[in-house]
Design an enzyme around this catalytic site. Structure first.
Site, PDB file in Angstrom:
ATOM      1  N   ASP A  38       0.722  -1.139  -0.069  1.00  0.00           N
ATOM      2  CA  ASP A  38      -0.163  -0.072   0.052  1.00  0.00           C
ATOM      3  C   ASP A  38       0.832   1.070  -0.076  1.00  0.00           C
ATOM      4  O   ASP A  38       1.879   1.239   0.338  1.00  0.00           O
ATOM      5  CB  ASP A  38      -1.062  -0.209   1.395  1.00  0.00           C
ATOM      6  CG  ASP A  38      -2.131   0.827   1.272  1.00  0.00           C
ATOM      7  OD1 ASP A  38      -3.198   0.522   0.850  1.00  0.00           O
ATOM      8  OD2 ASP A  38      -1.932   2.106   1.141  1.00  0.00           O
ATOM      9  N   TYR A 157     -13.668   6.257 -13.973  1.00  0.00           N
ATOM     10  CA  TYR A 157     -13.553   5.073 -13.189  1.00  0.00           C
ATOM     11  C   TYR A 157     -14.435   4.015 -14.061  1.00  0.00           C
ATOM     12  O   TYR A 157     -13.823   2.737 -13.959  1.00  0.00           O
ATOM     13  CB  TYR A 157     -14.239   5.430 -11.773  1.00  0.00           C
ATOM     14  CG  TYR A 157     -14.239   4.263 -10.652  1.00  0.00           C
ATOM     15  CD1 TYR A 157     -13.015   4.031 -10.123  1.00  0.00           C
ATOM     16  CD2 TYR A 157     -15.257   3.328 -10.645  1.00  0.00           C
ATOM     17  CE1 TYR A 157     -12.981   3.089  -9.213  1.00  0.00           C
ATOM     18  CE2 TYR A 157     -15.449   2.580  -9.626  1.00  0.00           C
ATOM     19  CZ  TYR A 157     -14.128   2.328  -8.910  1.00  0.00           C
ATOM     20  OH  TYR A 157     -13.965   1.266  -8.102  1.00  0.00           O
ATOM     21  N   LYS A 161     -12.506   0.544 -14.748  1.00  0.00           N
ATOM     22  CA  LYS A 161     -12.778  -0.814 -14.452  1.00  0.00           C
ATOM     23  C   LYS A 161     -13.268  -1.744 -15.559  1.00  0.00           C
ATOM     24  O   LYS A 161     -13.250  -2.790 -15.561  1.00  0.00           O
ATOM     25  CB  LYS A 161     -14.055  -0.902 -13.406  1.00  0.00           C
ATOM     26  CG  LYS A 161     -13.527   0.002 -12.157  1.00  0.00           C
ATOM     27  CD  LYS A 161     -12.399  -0.918 -11.486  1.00  0.00           C
ATOM     28  CE  LYS A 161     -12.126  -0.561 -10.162  1.00  0.00           C
ATOM     29  NZ  LYS A 161     -10.946  -1.304  -9.487  1.00  0.00           N
ATOM     30  N   THR A 192     -17.073   1.410   2.443  1.00  0.00           N
ATOM     31  CA  THR A 192     -15.519   1.628   2.543  1.00  0.00           C
ATOM     32  C   THR A 192     -15.285   3.218   2.819  1.00  0.00           C
ATOM     33  O   THR A 192     -15.930   3.845   2.565  1.00  0.00           O
ATOM     34  CB  THR A 192     -14.817   1.082   1.565  1.00  0.00           C
ATOM     35  OG1 THR A 192     -15.113   1.772   0.364  1.00  0.00           O
ATOM     36  CG2 THR A 192     -15.295  -0.230   1.423  1.00  0.00           C
TER      37      THR A 192
END
Length: 259
Positions: A38, A157, A161, A192
């Site tokens: 990360d 986005y 994807k 999230t």
């Protein structure tokens, strides 16, 4: 502690929070050695420490998925720590919403670079390691329902994807002769930190009607996902249960987009 992934070593990019952190914990609970890769090394180390405190095996490394040298270094660190690599999760991603007519080249390039180019680089570098080990291995990509249908306030986005889905299929075809499988899962609306950030940004641009609550209202099962809803599929794709599956995208979205 389960044993479905005993003696398997797994890298999870973007593993310091959200879906990635849940996957890392879930894999470790099944016996995997987990390397959390990360940008936020401190956050990744906290997840790794929690896993180790619970009896699992984990470590953390800093990595920018758009930087090939950094990705290669993360894989080398994983192999040095755990001996080999068996499964690579291309999970890291980001999104910054903009109205369709306001999308800038910078926004498009940034979103595509992290979400799409990052998957290409990660897949290539993981595959090179698998081949160096003698072949076989798994690559698992985080796609999205946004890759199956375009959303007007985050078109880059959705495009990125969709690219993840195409890269999954192309890589599955390219790497099958090496015994490497490549699959993806496609979450829908998941509670999230990324969604919290998106919700605030959508509200700020006056598009709150396309935010978390609005999109969650379309889910047949009546609630948004939590990261833990993703874990069983992630474990399945990492384990030998899925050895005869490649080039596939498994939706995990509660019946939100039916295609």
């Amino acid at each position: 502690m389960g044993t479905r992934l005993a003696e398997k070593t797994v890298v999870v990019t973007g593993g310091a929070s959200g879906i990635g952190a849940a996957i890392a914990r879930g894999l470790a609970a099944e016996g995997a050695n987990v390397m959390i890769a990360d940008l936020d090394l401190a956050a990744g180390q906290r997840i790794a420490d929690d896993i180790v405190a619970g009896g699992g095996a984990a470590a953390a490394v800093q990595a920018d998925v758009t930087d090939r040298a950094a990705v290669r270094s993360a894989i080398e660190s994983t192999v040095a720590r755990f001996g080999r690599l068996d499964v690579y999760f291309n999970n890291a991603g980001m999104n910054t919403p903009m109205r369709f007519l306001d999308i800038t080249e910078r926004n498009f390039e940034t979103v595509m670079k992290v979400n799409a180019l990052g998957v290409l680089i990660g897949t290539q570098e993981a595959a090179k390691q698998y081949i160096a080990q003698g072949g076989t291995g798994k690559v698992i990509n985080t796609a999205s329902i946004a890759g199956r249908t375009g959303f007007p306030n985050f078109a880059p986005y959705s495009a990125a994807k969709a690219a993840v889905i195409s890269l999954t299929q192309a890589a599955a075809r390219a790497l099958a002769p090496e015994g490497i499988t490549v699959n993806a899962f496609a979450p829908g609306v998941v509670a999230t930190p990324l969604w919290t950030k998106l919700d605030a940004e959508l509200a700020e641009m006056g598009a709150g009607d396309s935010g978390f609550d609005s999109m969650a209202g379309d889910i047949l099962l009546g609630r948004p996902a939590v990261p833990e809803d993703i874990v069983p599929t992630a474990v399945f794709l990492a384990a030998s249960d899925s050895d005869y599956i490649t080039g596939q995208v498994i939706p995990i979205e509660g019946g939100m987009i039916l295609v």
